[in-house]
Scaffold this motif. Structure first.
Motif, mmCIF file in Angstrom:
data_model
loop_
_atom_site.group_PDB
_atom_site.id
_atom_site.type_symbol
_atom_site.label_atom_id
_atom_site.label_comp_id
_atom_site.label_asym_id
_atom_site.label_seq_id
_atom_site.Cartn_x
_atom_site.Cartn_y
_atom_site.Cartn_z
ATOM 1 N N LEU A 56 0.836 -1.200 0.000
ATOM 2 C CA LEU A 56 0.000 0.000 0.000
ATOM 3 C C LEU A 56 0.868 1.246 0.000
ATOM 4 N N GLU A 57 1.919 1.186 0.774
ATOM 5 C CA GLU A 57 2.797 2.340 0.825
ATOM 6 C C GLU A 57 3.435 2.572 -0.548
ATOM 7 N N GLN A 58 3.820 1.453 -1.191
ATOM 8 C CA GLN A 58 4.381 1.516 -2.536
ATOM 9 C C GLN A 58 3.378 2.148 -3.502
ATOM 10 N N ALA A 59 2.150 1.665 -3.427
ATOM 11 C CA ALA A 59 1.134 2.124 -4.363
ATOM 12 C C ALA A 59 0.821 3.605 -4.158
ATOM 13 N N MET A 60 1.008 4.077 -2.929
ATOM 14 C CA MET A 60 0.654 5.467 -2.637
ATOM 15 C C MET A 60 1.825 6.431 -2.838
ATOM 16 N N SER A 61 3.048 5.878 -2.893
ATOM 17 C CA SER A 61 4.200 6.771 -2.804
ATOM 18 C C SER A 61 4.356 7.601 -4.063
ATOM 19 N N GLY A 62 4.676 8.823 -3.871
ATOM 20 C CA GLY A 62 5.011 9.729 -4.967
ATOM 21 C C GLY A 62 3.862 10.019 -5.907
ATOM 22 N N ARG A 63 2.621 9.814 -5.471
ATOM 23 C CA ARG A 63 1.548 10.065 -6.422
ATOM 24 C C ARG A 63 0.847 11.383 -6.143
ATOM 25 N N GLU A 64 0.151 11.806 -7.152
ATOM 26 C CA GLU A 64 -0.604 13.048 -6.995
ATOM 27 C C GLU A 64 -1.827 12.799 -6.110
ATOM 28 N N VAL A 65 -2.504 11.696 -6.376
ATOM 29 C CA VAL A 65 -3.761 11.435 -5.680
ATOM 30 C C VAL A 65 -3.503 10.431 -4.571
ATOM 31 N N ARG A 66 -3.521 10.901 -3.335
ATOM 32 C CA ARG A 66 -3.227 9.997 -2.213
ATOM 33 C C ARG A 66 -4.503 9.341 -1.724
ATOM 34 N N LYS A 67 -5.138 8.653 -2.641
ATOM 35 C CA LYS A 67 -6.408 8.023 -2.304
ATOM 36 C C LYS A 67 -6.610 6.838 -3.229
ATOM 37 N N LEU A 68 -7.141 5.766 -2.675
ATOM 38 C CA LEU A 68 -7.440 4.575 -3.463
ATOM 39 C C LEU A 68 -8.944 4.336 -3.434
ATOM 40 N N PRO A 69 -9.495 3.791 -4.498
ATOM 41 C CA PRO A 69 -10.963 3.629 -4.545
ATOM 42 C C PRO A 69 -11.449 2.340 -3.882
ATOM 43 N N THR A 70 -10.542 1.639 -3.243
ATOM 44 C CA THR A 70 -10.803 0.250 -2.840
ATOM 45 C C THR A 70 -12.073 0.069 -2.018
ATOM 46 N N GLN A 315 6.594 5.638 13.633
ATOM 47 C CA GLN A 315 5.518 4.756 14.083
ATOM 48 C C GLN A 315 4.158 5.361 13.750
ATOM 49 N N VAL A 316 4.053 6.656 13.960
ATOM 50 C CA VAL A 316 2.770 7.321 13.707
ATOM 51 C C VAL A 316 2.405 7.229 12.234
ATOM 52 N N ALA A 317 3.384 7.524 11.374
ATOM 53 C CA ALA A 317 3.128 7.474 9.930
ATOM 54 C C ALA A 317 2.753 6.050 9.515
ATOM 55 N N ASN A 318 3.455 5.076 10.047
ATOM 56 C CA ASN A 318 3.178 3.691 9.681
ATOM 57 C C ASN A 318 1.809 3.237 10.171
ATOM 58 N N GLY A 319 1.318 3.886 11.208
ATOM 59 C CA GLY A 319 0.010 3.526 11.742
ATOM 60 C C GLY A 319 -1.076 3.632 10.685
ATOM 61 N N VAL A 320 -1.027 4.690 9.895
ATOM 62 C CA VAL A 320 -2.054 4.876 8.871
ATOM 63 C C VAL A 320 -1.976 3.754 7.841
ATOM 64 N N THR A 321 -0.777 3.445 7.407
ATOM 65 C CA THR A 321 -0.605 2.431 6.374
ATOM 66 C C THR A 321 -1.063 1.060 6.863
ATOM 67 N N VAL A 322 -0.671 0.722 8.082
ATOM 68 C CA VAL A 322 -1.033 -0.594 8.617
ATOM 69 C C VAL A 322 -2.545 -0.690 8.808
ATOM 70 N N ARG A 323 -3.158 0.390 9.229
ATOM 71 C CA ARG A 323 -4.614 0.356 9.422
ATOM 72 C C ARG A 323 -5.341 0.278 8.080
ATOM 73 N N MET A 324 -4.760 0.872 7.053
ATOM 74 C CA MET A 324 -5.322 0.679 5.704
ATOM 75 C C MET A 324 -5.290 -0.798 5.339
ATOM 76 N N ALA A 325 -4.166 -1.433 5.615
ATOM 77 C CA ALA A 325 -4.032 -2.853 5.282
ATOM 78 C C ALA A 325 -5.077 -3.685 6.027
ATOM 79 N N VAL A 326 -5.264 -3.371 7.298
ATOM 80 C CA VAL A 326 -6.228 -4.130 8.104
ATOM 81 C C VAL A 326 -7.645 -3.947 7.552
ATOM 82 N N LEU A 327 -8.003 -2.713 7.250
ATOM 83 C CA LEU A 327 -9.352 -2.464 6.729
ATOM 84 C C LEU A 327 -9.545 -3.141 5.379
ATOM 85 N N TYR A 328 -8.534 -3.035 4.513
ATOM 86 C CA TYR A 328 -8.635 -3.675 3.203
ATOM 87 C C TYR A 328 -8.837 -5.180 3.344
ATOM 88 N N LEU A 329 -8.022 -5.802 4.190
ATOM 89 C CA LEU A 329 -8.085 -7.269 4.298
ATOM 90 C C LEU A 329 -9.371 -7.728 4.983
#
Lengths: 339, 443, 195
Positions: A56-70, A315-329
């Motif tokens: 997820l972090e890879q997919a979001m990195s360096g992009r204009e739109v920091r949002k996924l439609p998942t 840790q704080v920054a990673n919190g968002v990414t990990v919680r995205m993973a949890v919600l997605y899964l």
């Protein structure tokens, strides 16, 4: 001993066999239906969450739109019975980055004996069609109770003095970034283990991932029964730091002093605080962690919190990414299991 | 026996105490004949109701020294009438009602009210227990002699739910009730050691993150109270023993000659703290469910007489007090209708107790401790016909919703248990027949 | 069984009961020739415009790398290549078990104002490509997007077509087209498996 604790820590709502609570079918691929305890994850599913977070972090990195439609069209409810702005914001951002609709339901103060009951609130959320409920509560086990009353997925965002599984996941994610695979690594967890949901979740998750966890605290802040945990125990921080790959400092609430858990803050800091001298006992690759919010000067000095090897902000920054993973899964395949 | 004073009942084929089958003839609420004499007497009589009890076990009516009937105050959870129905269906002919009502049963007026409600229900003899201290606050003694001298003739006093933790107050209470042969039933719980306690303190509480209720908090009070009772030469009854350590303390006190008796609940004989794993507060109880080792020690102590009796601690709670977070839930479990079956499952089936032993721990000794005349008597000519018929071969599945209690908080939900109460007789009058309340019995 | 409910590329070709018929559609040499041809076609169409290739995991990435290698050889200029995972953009997430995400890596220069060629192994329903187009939109604004596939097996459910096709294979809906590549399968081949 480890297998025993595993058997008893997997949340009843995720397939306890006694039949006491409403047992629902687990989500496929070994992912639990709800994330109530770090014990709900085995090495495979825990690794899946961490790998997913990397992607997820890879997919979001360096992009204009920091949002996924998942998760477009899905509703995630943040049901917070306790103030925790940082955790709520982290979950909110995670859900929004996946395009879910987010409702913040702050029920502070209505938890016990006044206001609407947890069950009535659950039925309300159910009627509103919540696909996932992120629950923070001052009572241990409240998210598990909730999971019996809603059909959506429940994520424990911290319950009483029980667990905080997404904190453990983000800690493991952060550790993996710095240390690589965690198998065989020595992680020292220091502080108020007795009242810490972060400690409980980390002991379960880190041991599942093969790490060696050592708990360091004054004996008053270790639970009776800690001997059954998959972790070693020490009262001597200096001795524990040698050979440690990471040290995780827990928040010590000053009000614990009134419970006579230790005589003075000064004595606590002297014995269990992380200062520059102790920081120097870690090897060069050693990592310093804290789940926040910190009591600077109490369990950790500012020089260490802001110094080399401190990953506290990360840790704080990673919190968002990990919680995205949890919600997605948790929210994938929902129609398949509900069919 | 057409003597004009009422009908006679002949129970045929039942086995008193599970021993030799013997017919029992009841006339005018009293056992008129037993064995061949009963059979013969019944033949001579004209107006005899015959109950075929072949294969059933006949016991003296059960006596519960520890029941919460909730009235007055929480009639939404239980009333004296619904609690009495549950008791009769569970094979009881007498129950002692705990005083933690609203208002507290700490005056002659309240205990007489409870007594009258019991008399009106006409299903079991309801004997009120009086509070030891005013409002059960543990500050000053209630008017114990007034309650003893009231129509309710209170002999058992307890602040159950709370411990009389002040050692001086406890000493005074123990001494004071000697004047009318009263007994203090202590809920042994050191309050400072159990502040915020939710469940047994051990491996499971550590994992679940719940504040522990350590065994020592019970044992410390028991040790102290045994010493106090010894010192002042008073009678002490210890409620709901839950730990192996408590058993050791009671055994030591008895060996020393202390006048102490102790009870155990059915749930502490069967369930452990592992039940808390799902956080379902139906398993929240005070004292808490403990470990396998404690369960084993309690069973052994009940078998060898260290623990004198089984008492239910029947504690009905409205659904909103159980369908909530564990921390917020009220502690307590239903017990009256399942007690005998649990005792059979945990004591009789494993061979720790025979039926005579069951009669002792569930009827005779509780009546004796409570100073209750007319109950817990032998099945013999001239004794009041307070009796229960049990089908030892039956098995049944517990469903909280089907129990007579207004509440449904049974911890045995869905469990299949052995032995079923088929009939209950209160002074010869049938309160339960065919496993159901007799229609109009309390009209 | 409709293509929408079936993975367009089944990785395990042994699914299904009864005797199955396996026919090799493309050999190792065929695949090499096909990649060379598509590389030439891409260069011919692009002219002097810079091209970036984005493979769709898993096998599309390997094909993209091979194509980039050939394009660099033929043109004498390096051809940037990346990968684009479409999982998070799929329209069937609620109907399928959770799946692990694959790598997404966008070349350092980004995608803006470049001709971006998506590369996949098999074109089937077109849903993966729709998801890829959605994903692409979040990553930047290429001047043009094109599609290269090794096999087009028909049964489109969306108005999508490929710009470069290695081979068109007429199939039935319950046929399986198995693409084997050395990087993941130890050999190069395309097989048609008829249940």
């Amino acid at each position: 001993m480890t297998t025993t604790i595993k058997a008893t820590t997997r949340s009843a709502a995720n397939g306890d066999s006694r039949g006491d609570s409403a047992v629902q079918p687990p989500a496929p691929s070994g992912m639990p239906r709800h994330l109530l305890s770090a014990g709900d994850l085995n090495a495979e599913t825990a690794t899946l969450v961490l790998d997913t977070a990397e992607r997820l972090e890879q997919a979001m990195s360096g992009r204009e739109v920091r949002k996924l439609p998942t998760l477009r069209g899905r509703t995630v409810v943040n049901l917070f019975y306790e103030d925790s702005t940082r955790t709520r914001i982290s979950f909110e951002l995670a859900a929004k980055r996946l395009s879910a609709d987010v409702i913040n339901f702050s029920a502070k103060g209505s938890s016990v004996s006044k206001g609407e009951s947890l069950k009535d609130t659950a039925l309300t959320l159910q009627a509103m069609g919540a696909d996932a409920v992120v629950c923070r509560h001052s009572a241990s086990g409240a998210p598990q109770r909730l999971s019996a009353w809603v059909s959506g997925r429940v994520v424990n965002a911290g319950d009483g003095t029980h667990e905080h599984p997404t904190q453990a996941l983000l800690d493991a994610f952060t550790l993996r970034r710095h240390l690589g695979e965690l198998a065989g690594r020595k992680i020292v967890v220091v502080g108020d283990v007795l009242h810490s949901r972060v400690a409980r979740s980390n002991v379960l998750l880190l041991s599942t991932l093969g790490a060696q966890v050592e708990l360091v605290a004054p004996p008053t802040l270790l639970p009776v029964g800690v001997g059954s945990w998959p972790a070693s125990v020490s009262y001597d921080l200096d001795a524990s730091l040698s050979g440690a790959d990471a040290v995780m400092m827990l928040r010590v609430q000053r009000e614990r002093m009134s419970g006579a858990f230790f005589p003075t803050a000064r004595e606590y800091t002297r014995s269990y605080g992380l200062d520059v001298r102790r920081r120097a006992m870690l090897p060069d690759h050693g990592v310093v962690m804290h789940p926040g919010p910190m009591n600077r000067g109490m369990e950790i000095t500012p020089a260490v919190a802001d110094g080399d090897g401190s990953v506290i902000v990360e840790q704080v920054a990673n919190g968002v990414t990990v919680r995205m993973a949890v919600l997605y899964l948790l929210l994938s395949g929902e129609m398949e299991t509900n069919a | 026996m057409s003597n004009g004073h009422g009908v006679s009942t002949l129970i045929t084929g039942a086995a008193p105490y599970g021993e030799e089958a013997a017919d029992v003839l009841i006339t005018d609420g009293v056992i008129a004949a037993v064995g061949a004499a009963a059979t013969a007497a019944a033949k001579r009589a004209t107006d005899v109701e015959v109950i075929d009890a072949d294969g059933l076990v006949l016991l003296p009516g059960l006596v519960d020294l520890h029941t919460h009937l909730r009235e007055p105050g929480r009639e939404d959870a239980e009333t004296v009438e619904t609690g009495s129905a549950a008791a009769a269906l569970g094979g009881y002919t007498a129950v002692f009602a705990m005083p933690n009502t609203d208002p507290t049963a700490d005056t002659a007026g309240v205990v007489e009210q409870v007594l009258r409600l019991g008399e009106d229900a006409r299903l079991v003899d309801v004997r009120p227990i009086g509070a030891v201290t005013v409002g059960r606050k543990g500050e000053r003694l209630a008017e114990l002699a007034a309650m003893a001298g009231s129509a309710a003739q209170v002999r058992v006093f307890s602040d159950d739910g709370d411990c009389v933790s002040d050692p001086l107050l406890m000493r005074r209470a123990l001494e004071y009730v000697k004047a009318f042969d009263g007994v203090i039933a202590q809920h042994a719980q050191e309050p400072r050691l159990t502040a915020g306690a939710q469940m047994h303190e051990g491996d499971v509480s550590a994992t679940l993150g719940m504040t522990g209720w350590p065994a020592v908090a019970e044992e410390a009070i028991i040790a102290r109270d045994c010493l106090l009772a010894d010192h002042v030469g008073s009678r002490l009854h210890v409620c709901h023993l839950s730990t192996a350590g408590s058993v050791e303390l009671i055994a030591a006190a008895k060996a020393r000659g202390t006048r102490v008796t102790a009870e155990v609940t059915p749930h502490h004989l069967l369930l452990t703290d592992a039940r808390a794993i799902g956080y379902d507060p139906v398993f929240k109880v005070n004292p808490p469910l403990r470990t396998d080792a404690d369960v084993a020690a309690l069973r052994k102590a009940l078998a060898d007489g260290t623990i004198d009796i089984v008492a239910t601690d029947h504690a009905p709670h409205a659904s909103e007090d159980k369908e909530c977070e564990w921390d917020a839930a009220s502690p307590g479990m239903l017990g009256l209708q399942t007690a005998l079956s649990v005792v059979v499952a945990t004591m009789v089936e494993p061979g720790l107790l025979d039926w005579r032993g069951v009669a002792a721990v569930m009827s005779e000794r509780p009546a004796a401790i409570g100073g209750l005349a007319g109950h817990g008597r032998p099945i013999a000519v001239g004794e009041p016909a307070n009796l229960v018929l049990v089908d030892p071969a039956a098995r049944w599945t517990v469903r909280g919703a089907e129990l007579a209690s207004l509440s449904a908080n049974t911890p045995f939900e869905g469990m299949e248990l052995p032995a079923k109460v088929v009939g209950t007789f209160l002074r010869g009058r049938r309160t339960v027949a065919g496993g159901a309340l007799v229609a109009g019995v309390n009209a | 069984m409709t293509p929408g409910n079936t993975p367009a590329r089944r990785e395990d070709s042994t699914a299904g009961a009864g005797p199955e018929v396996r026919a090799e559609i493309l050999s190792e040499a065929d695949i090499a020739r096909t990649i060379d041809r598509i590389a030439h076609q891409i260069l011919e169409k692009a002219g002097d415009e810079p091209v970036v290739l984005l493979g769709i995991p898993t096998r599309g990435v390997y094909l993209a790398r091979r194509l980039a290698d050939r394009i660099a050889t033929f043109s004498g200029r390096p051809c940037p290549v990346g990968s684009l995972d479409t999982t998070l953009y799929r329209d069937d997430l609620r109907r399928r078990p959770p799946r692990a995400l694959e790598e997404t890596s966008i070349p350092a220069g980004g995608l803006d104002n470049l001709t971006c060629v998506l590369v996949d192994d098999v074109l089937y329903s077109g849903r993966t490509i729709r998801a890829a187009l959605d994903a692409l939109r979040d990553h930047g604004r290429p001047s043009a997007v094109q599609l290269a596939v090794l096999v087009d097996r028909g049964h489109r459910q969306l108005p999508i077509r490929a710009d470069y096709v290695g081979k068109n294979i007429p199939t039935a809906a319950d046929d399986d087209v198995a693409v084997r590549l050395t990087e993941s399968d130890g050999r190069d081949a395309v097989e048609l498996i008829r249940a």
